[in-house]
Design an enzyme around this catalytic site. Sequence first.
Site, PDB file in Angstrom:
ATOM      1  N   SER A   1      39.141  49.862  34.278  1.00  0.00           N
ATOM      2  CA  SER A   1      39.913  48.726  34.984  1.00  0.00           C
ATOM      3  C   SER A   1      40.262  47.409  34.172  1.00  0.00           C
ATOM      4  CB  SER A   1      39.588  49.109  35.690  1.00  0.00           C
ATOM      5  OG  SER A   1      38.226  48.509  35.934  1.00  0.00           O
ATOM      6  N   MET A   2      41.439  46.704  34.975  1.00  0.00           N
ATOM      7  CA  MET A   2      41.368  45.420  33.615  1.00  0.00           C
ATOM      8  C   MET A   2      41.832  44.826  34.476  1.00  0.00           C
ATOM      9  SD  MET A   2      42.733  46.370  30.231  1.00  0.00           S
ATOM     10  CE  MET A   2      44.348  47.313  30.806  1.00  0.00           C
ATOM     11  N   GLY A   3      41.467  44.592  36.476  1.00  0.00           N
ATOM     12  CA  GLY A   3      42.344  43.387  37.240  1.00  0.00           C
ATOM     13  C   GLY A   3      43.491  43.408  37.167  1.00  0.00           C
TER      14      GLY A   3
ATOM     15  N   GLU B   1      45.459  43.131  35.204  1.00  0.00           N
ATOM     16  CA  GLU B   1      46.592  43.740  34.278  1.00  0.00           C
ATOM     17  C   GLU B   1      46.446  45.195  34.905  1.00  0.00           C
ATOM     18  OE1 GLU B   1      44.982  42.623  30.729  1.00  0.00           O
ATOM     19  OE2 GLU B   1      44.063  40.639  31.055  1.00  0.00           O
ATOM     20  N   GLY B   2      45.408  46.067  35.480  1.00  0.00           N
ATOM     21  CA  GLY B   2      46.112  47.791  35.601  1.00  0.00           C
ATOM     22  C   GLY B   2      44.503  48.348  35.069  1.00  0.00           C
TER      23      GLY B   2
ATOM     24  N   GLY C   1      37.787  47.463  42.257  1.00  0.00           N
ATOM     25  CA  GLY C   1      37.268  49.145  42.024  1.00  0.00           C
ATOM     26  C   GLY C   1      36.800  50.537  42.189  1.00  0.00           C
ATOM     27  N   ASP C   2      36.201  50.049  43.436  1.00  0.00           N
ATOM     28  CA  ASP C   2      35.342  50.488  43.823  1.00  0.00           C
ATOM     29  C   ASP C   2      36.802  51.687  44.830  1.00  0.00           C
ATOM     30  OD1 ASP C   2      32.403  49.496  43.753  1.00  0.00           O
ATOM     31  OD2 ASP C   2      32.567  48.221  45.562  1.00  0.00           O
TER      32      ASP C   2
HETATM   33  N1  LIG Z   1      43.861  40.381  40.626  1.00  0.00           N
HETATM   34  C1  LIG Z   1      44.710  41.309  41.029  1.00  0.00           C
HETATM   35  N2  LIG Z   1      45.606  42.168  41.310  1.00  0.00           N
HETATM   36  C2  LIG Z   1      46.414  42.752  41.722  1.00  0.00           C
HETATM   37  N3  LIG Z   1      45.828  44.416  41.047  1.00  0.00           N
HETATM   38  C3  LIG Z   1      44.638  44.101  41.239  1.00  0.00           C
HETATM   39  C4  LIG Z   1      43.512  42.400  40.989  1.00  0.00           C
HETATM   40  N4  LIG Z   1      42.080  41.963  40.732  1.00  0.00           N
HETATM   41  C5  LIG Z   1      41.932  43.828  41.300  1.00  0.00           C
HETATM   42  N5  LIG Z   1      43.340  44.661  41.339  1.00  0.00           N
HETATM   43  C6  LIG Z   1      43.145  45.893  40.698  1.00  0.00           C
HETATM   44  O1  LIG Z   1      41.963  46.907  41.393  1.00  0.00           O
HETATM   45  C7  LIG Z   1      41.677  47.350  40.086  1.00  0.00           C
HETATM   46  C8  LIG Z   1      39.832  47.322  40.189  1.00  0.00           C
HETATM   47  O2  LIG Z   1      39.487  45.271  39.845  1.00  0.00           O
HETATM   48  P1  LIG Z   1      38.336  46.026  38.487  1.00  0.00           P
HETATM   49  O3  LIG Z   1      39.233  46.047  36.844  1.00  0.00           O
HETATM   50  O4  LIG Z   1      38.349  43.780  38.590  1.00  0.00           O
HETATM   51  O5  LIG Z   1      37.228  46.043  39.426  1.00  0.00           O
HETATM   52  P2  LIG Z   1      36.065  46.087  38.884  1.00  0.00           P
HETATM   53  O6  LIG Z   1      35.735  44.914  38.409  1.00  0.00           O
HETATM   54  O7  LIG Z   1      35.249  47.328  38.689  1.00  0.00           O
HETATM   55  O8  LIG Z   1      35.827  45.233  40.396  1.00  0.00           O
HETATM   56  P3  LIG Z   1      34.491  45.930  42.228  1.00  0.00           P
HETATM   57  O9  LIG Z   1      34.329  44.104  41.702  1.00  0.00           O
HETATM   58  O10 LIG Z   1      34.881  46.025  42.767  1.00  0.00           O
HETATM   59  O11 LIG Z   1      33.560  47.023  40.724  1.00  0.00           O
HETATM   60  C9  LIG Z   1      42.734  46.957  38.870  1.00  0.00           C
HETATM   61  O12 LIG Z   1      42.304  48.165  37.986  1.00  0.00           O
HETATM   62  C10 LIG Z   1      44.044  46.502  39.382  1.00  0.00           C
HETATM   63  O13 LIG Z   1      44.548  47.631  39.716  1.00  0.00           O
HETATM   64 MG   LIG Z   2      32.704  48.005  39.181  1.00  0.00          MG
END
Ligand SMILES: Nc1ncnc2c1ncn2[C@@H]1O[C@H](COP(=O)(O)OP(=O)(O)OP(=O)(O)O)[C@@H](O)[C@H]1O
Ligand SMILES: [Mg+2]
Length: 315
Positions: free
Chosen positions: A226-228, A230-231, A257-258
């Site tokens: 996952s990339m925030g 960026e999907g 992410g959860d």
């Molecule tokens: N700013 C954003 N805008 C749109 N979608 C987002 C954004 N941030 C996160 N997401 C969605 O959430 C998914 C997971 O986010 P992220 O990559 O930040 O996970 P993470 O770092 O594992 O998060 P966590 O803190 O829950 O462990 C992304 O792939 C995206 O689909």
């Molecule tokens: Mg996470």
Amino acid sequence: MSAIDIVTVTLNPAVDQTLQVPGLQLGQVNNALSLRFDAGGKGVNVASVLADLGHACAATGLLGEDNAYIFENQFAARGIADHFIRMPGATRINVKLNDPQTGNTTDINMTAEEPAAAALQLLRAEIAALSAGPARVFVLAGSLPPGVPADYYATLTRDLKVAGKTVVVDTSGAPFAAALAGAPDLVKPNRHELETWLGRALPDRASVIEGARALRAAGPANVIVSMGEEGAFLLTDQGCWHARPPKVNVVSTVGAGDSMVAGWISATLQALAPDQALRLATASAAARVSSPEGALHRAGLAQLAAGVQVEVIEI
Ligand SMILES: Nc1ncnc2c1ncn2[C@@H]1O[C@H](COP(=O)(O)OP(=O)(O)OP(=O)(O)O)[C@@H](O)[C@H]1O
Ligand SMILES: [Mg+2]
């Protein structure tokens, strides 16, 4: 409640204590507008989203008995079966000082105390009992408290795979690296966690896909990176896909992410194809970032899923 489908395991939960303090000044006397306590922890978050999506969930792990009511209230509100082991003392508290005037939040996190060997034994017995039941999916999520060996998730993954369960591991650092050899069904590192595991930066799309392939070669059947905003990429034995999130108003990315992990599990229980699983996972994450408090609504989720752009990646 119907038979449990999913069990989430959280060894290191935390209570999030959020204080709203307008014009916060450190070293001064400040007045707070509001105070709230929320049950935190990755497995608890995953169970909450799955329960919102209509799945029968149990949550287990380790809780301090002194403030367990915060978790008990949330489990009762969501209809989550409470299988947590209680320990003497309190679950650690993470304080969030939110200044509504600036929008800044200051985090003060506590380290958990080392759990007693007896509590860890009780937890293993509880997980063994749950794995003898009908639950099909086990989620091992979050960090491990001090004193718990880094191969804890690896051993658990192997045992659960022998019992025929689907196993999802979402953690970081040494427990993440160790768990891979247990061949979990899904891991979902974010880009930073994948970079840490690889020991190198992943500056562009091609390098992230290459990193995901290296990760999948280390054991897990399915990899989501996952990339925030960026999907995310999904890599399986059937191919690779990228999902772009739908346009939403982002309120808070905590637990994104959860929620993504929960969406993938829901899709897997519905036997959806990999690209549809990634679509639902991305919609579920979008629902969380745009509406961080309260229950996730299934009707809204279908609309968000329709707005996810899924692209096949040729590899
Ligand atoms: N700013 C954003 N805008 C749109 N979608 C987002 C954004 N941030 C996160 N997401 C969605 O959430 C998914 C997971 O986010 P992220 O990559 O930040 O996970 P993470 O770092 O594992 O998060 P966590 O803190 O829950 O462990 C992304 O792939 C995206 O689909
Ligand atoms: Mg996470």
